[in-house]
Enzyme design. Structure first.
Site, mmCIF file in Angstrom:
data_model
loop_
_atom_site.group_PDB
_atom_site.id
_atom_site.type_symbol
_atom_site.label_atom_id
_atom_site.label_comp_id
_atom_site.label_asym_id
_atom_site.label_seq_id
_atom_site.Cartn_x
_atom_site.Cartn_y
_atom_site.Cartn_z
ATOM 1 N N GLU A 1 7.147 -0.900 5.100
ATOM 2 C CA GLU A 1 5.909 -0.835 5.874
ATOM 3 C C GLU A 1 5.547 0.596 6.256
ATOM 4 O O GLU A 1 4.425 0.848 6.711
ATOM 5 C CB GLU A 1 6.020 -1.714 7.117
ATOM 6 C CG GLU A 1 7.159 -1.380 8.068
ATOM 7 C CD GLU A 1 8.483 -2.041 7.718
ATOM 8 O OE1 GLU A 1 9.311 -2.215 8.645
ATOM 9 O OE2 GLU A 1 8.710 -2.360 6.529
ATOM 10 N N CYS B 1 19.378 8.047 -1.450
ATOM 11 C CA CYS B 1 20.690 7.394 -1.407
ATOM 12 C C CYS B 1 21.663 8.066 -2.364
ATOM 13 O O CYS B 1 22.865 7.801 -2.321
ATOM 14 C CB CYS B 1 20.568 5.914 -1.728
ATOM 15 S SG CYS B 1 20.104 5.559 -3.427
ATOM 16 N N PHE C 1 11.667 2.914 2.030
ATOM 17 C CA PHE C 1 10.595 3.905 2.139
ATOM 18 C C PHE C 1 10.809 5.103 1.242
ATOM 19 O O PHE C 1 9.862 5.790 0.876
ATOM 20 C CB PHE C 1 10.450 4.379 3.601
ATOM 21 C CG PHE C 1 11.543 5.320 4.059
ATOM 22 C CD1 PHE C 1 11.484 6.687 3.777
ATOM 23 C CD2 PHE C 1 12.643 4.851 4.762
ATOM 24 C CE1 PHE C 1 12.480 7.550 4.193
ATOM 25 C CE2 PHE C 1 13.649 5.712 5.174
ATOM 26 C CZ PHE C 1 13.566 7.064 4.889
ATOM 27 N N GLU D 1 25.871 7.495 7.013
ATOM 28 C CA GLU D 1 24.852 8.109 6.171
ATOM 29 C C GLU D 1 23.789 8.724 7.084
ATOM 30 O O GLU D 1 23.130 8.021 7.847
ATOM 31 C CB GLU D 1 24.209 7.060 5.263
ATOM 32 C CG GLU D 1 23.153 7.625 4.341
ATOM 33 C CD GLU D 1 22.550 6.570 3.425
ATOM 34 O OE1 GLU D 1 22.273 6.885 2.254
ATOM 35 O OE2 GLU D 1 22.351 5.426 3.885
ATOM 36 N N LYS E 1 8.024 -6.968 -1.337
ATOM 37 C CA LYS E 1 7.882 -6.617 0.077
ATOM 38 C C LYS E 1 8.293 -5.154 0.216
ATOM 39 O O LYS E 1 9.469 -4.830 0.346
ATOM 40 C CB LYS E 1 8.770 -7.523 0.938
ATOM 41 C CG LYS E 1 8.308 -7.711 2.394
ATOM 42 C CD LYS E 1 8.195 -6.449 3.197
ATOM 43 C CE LYS E 1 9.537 -5.886 3.594
ATOM 44 N NZ LYS E 1 9.393 -4.624 4.444
ATOM 45 N N SER F 1 19.625 0.087 3.963
ATOM 46 C CA SER F 1 20.879 0.429 4.637
ATOM 47 C C SER F 1 21.930 -0.651 4.371
ATOM 48 O O SER F 1 21.610 -1.799 4.048
ATOM 49 C CB SER F 1 20.651 0.565 6.143
ATOM 50 O OG SER F 1 20.381 -0.706 6.714
#
Length: 499
Positions: free
Chosen positions: A177, A282, A150, A384, A174, A227
């Protein structure tokens, strides 16, 4: 009423048929703005069939013509920059300037991919043996897939499909969402740029769609960013099904601050790299490591007022330093990490947990938070956090400081701030982290280099974009050829050698 989104398959918008949806929210207001269809395995496999049908023609398209499509796609993305940034901010929550940066870093990889006629060249050796020539060619894999997070809904999809499509593959994307509209719009622009139907397909979904990607026998390669636990899952399952995999995971990026560092420079960089995009990067600098107590005290003296002065606001406000977090669930998760850090003994120098933005009380906002005396045993150091939280871990010596990122489970990015070239050179050589910045807070390589971390920050042997990306999305075929002038008598049963 919230609009119902679609998939984008074969150059057309296709309604979801699974009957499952996920709400898309505006993080500034908490309002539900759309419903994302969550694809079934059958819907995903149907999209793969469309991509497989498009592959032979696209793979046979010469590299110059593929490059022209990428040039036109680049032009269209640039022309629609404001629309894409507004769409991105409305679903993700990052400020408009940061959204434009998200799109721009994706464009830079598209620029790199425009050089595919050169990048995809093979090698040739004349006279490798008596009358024998040898050459290699880089060919596309087939139908490939990308699963994106995201936090960069424009950049990371373009990092993946830009190089993959330029190499002649057809692509299943993909996206997350949580913010799917920008990836969908990129699919439209790729078609407008001249890509044939089925070259870029966008399928929205959750774990069911991911598992379908990992097991579909037609899909040859999978790229993932998310992740570390999910990255490991993707890597293990895709590899078990015979696919090529690159899976990028989480991070805990350290900033080593030497006593000779320019502290004003350091604080400016920590504020931007630690709190920009609400820390949902990240490559965010989430750990400051001052070397020596004097360095720590000078850092805190300058850093605390800057953190307190951070301007948290809606993503469309020009004066906002950063906007809301992506969802209410993530907001509560980040708050929980701060709560736990205090219980574990950290000093909370700046507390952003009670921040409320007037007029936007239902938004997912969190004030900047700063923790001191964090130790390596604490959970907020090991994990994280992915929020606007900076932790200070004090180091007595340079050797103690270099040990922290080297021993951490993550190895994505790291930075050192110093005026001493020998110290910087030693650090860059010795630290066990994949991307290093010297007086650079966010060392994300440019598009013609390559992006990738070490340890639990990356699974697989090949990094993203740059020439590593071209290698990942292609396979090498080597041809040994001879055109004899006459028939040689007899047969040889000995393996060919250089002699």
């Amino acid at each position: 009423m919230a609009k119902e989104l679609t998939h984008f398959i074969g150059g057309k918008h296709v309604r979801g048929t699974s009957g499952r949806f996920l709400d898309v929210t505006n993080p500034n207001t908490g309002e539900i703005t759309a419903r994302t269809p969550l694809a079934s395995a059958g819907e995903l496999h149907a999209a793969v069939e469309v991509a497989a049908k498009a592959f032979p023609g696209w793979a046979a398209t010469n590299p110059q013509r593929r490059a022209r499509v990428m040039f036109e796609f680049k032009r269209l993305v640039e022309a629609n920059m404001d629309e894409l940034a507004a769409m991105l901010s409305a679903e993700h929550g990052k400020v408009l300037a940061d959204s434009r940066g998200d799109v721009q870093r994706g464009i830079e990889v598209i620029e790199f991919a425009c050089g595919i006629p050169h990048l995809q060249k093979g090698e040739f050796t004349e006279g490798a043996g008596p009358g024998i020539d040898m050459y290699s060619m880089r060919q596309p894999l087939g139908v490939v897939a990308g699963i994106t997070p995201f936090n960069f809904p424009a950049m990371i999809p373009m990092w993946m499909f830009g190089v993959a499509i330029a190499c002649g593959n057809t692509f299943i994307l993909k996206p997350s969402e949580k913010d799917p509209s920008v990836p969908m719009r990129l699919g439209e622009l790729m078609m407008e740029a001249g890509a044939p139907e089925g070259v870029l397909n966008v399928v929205n979904g959750d774990k069911e769609a991911v598992d379908a990607i990992l097991t579909d026998p037609v899909i040859q390669a999978v790229s993932f960013v998310g992740s570390s636990d999910i990255a490991h899952y993707v890597y293990a399952n895709a590899a078990a099904n015979g696919k090529r995999v690159q899976a990028m995971g989480g991070a805990k990026n350290h900033a080593i601050i030497m006593p000779d560092a320019d502290m004003d420079h350091v604080v400016n960089d920590l504020i931007g790299a630690g709190y920009g995009s609400a820390g949902e990067r990240c490559m965010a600098l989430s750990v400051a490591v001052p070397v020596g107590e004097g360095t720590a005290e000078r850092l805190i003296e300058k850093l605390v007022p800057r953190v307190r002065a951070l301007k948290v606001g809606i993503s469309t406000a020009a004066d906002s330093d950063y906007g809301p977090l992506v969802s209410k669930a993530h907001l509560e998760k980040v708050k929980g990490y701060i709560d736990l850090a205090v219980k574990e003994g950290a000093d909370l120098l700046v507390d952003g947990r009670d921040f409320k933005l007037q007029g936007y009380e239902n938004g997912f906002f969190l004030g900047g938070s700063l923790l001191d005396h964090v130790t390596p045993e604490m959970k907020n150091y090991r994990d994280e956090i992915f929020g606007p939280v900076l932790s200070i871990v004090r180091a007595k010596t340079f050797e103690d400081a270099i040990e922290l990122p080297t021993k951490h489970q993550y190895g994505n990015g790291v930075a050192i701030f110093t005026r001493d070239g020998d110290t910087a050179r030693s650090f860059a050589s010795r630290v066990q982290v994949g991307m290093v910045g010297v007086n650079v807070p966010i060392p994300v390589p440019l598009a013609y280099h390559t992006f990738g971390g070490w340890k639990r920050s990356a699974f697989g042997d090949t990094n993203q974009h740059g020439t590593e990306g071209v290698k990942f999305w292609t396979k090498v075929k080597t041809v040994t050829s001879r055109w004899p002038t006459g028939v040689k008598e007899g047969s040889s049963f000995v393996i060919p050698t250089m002699s």
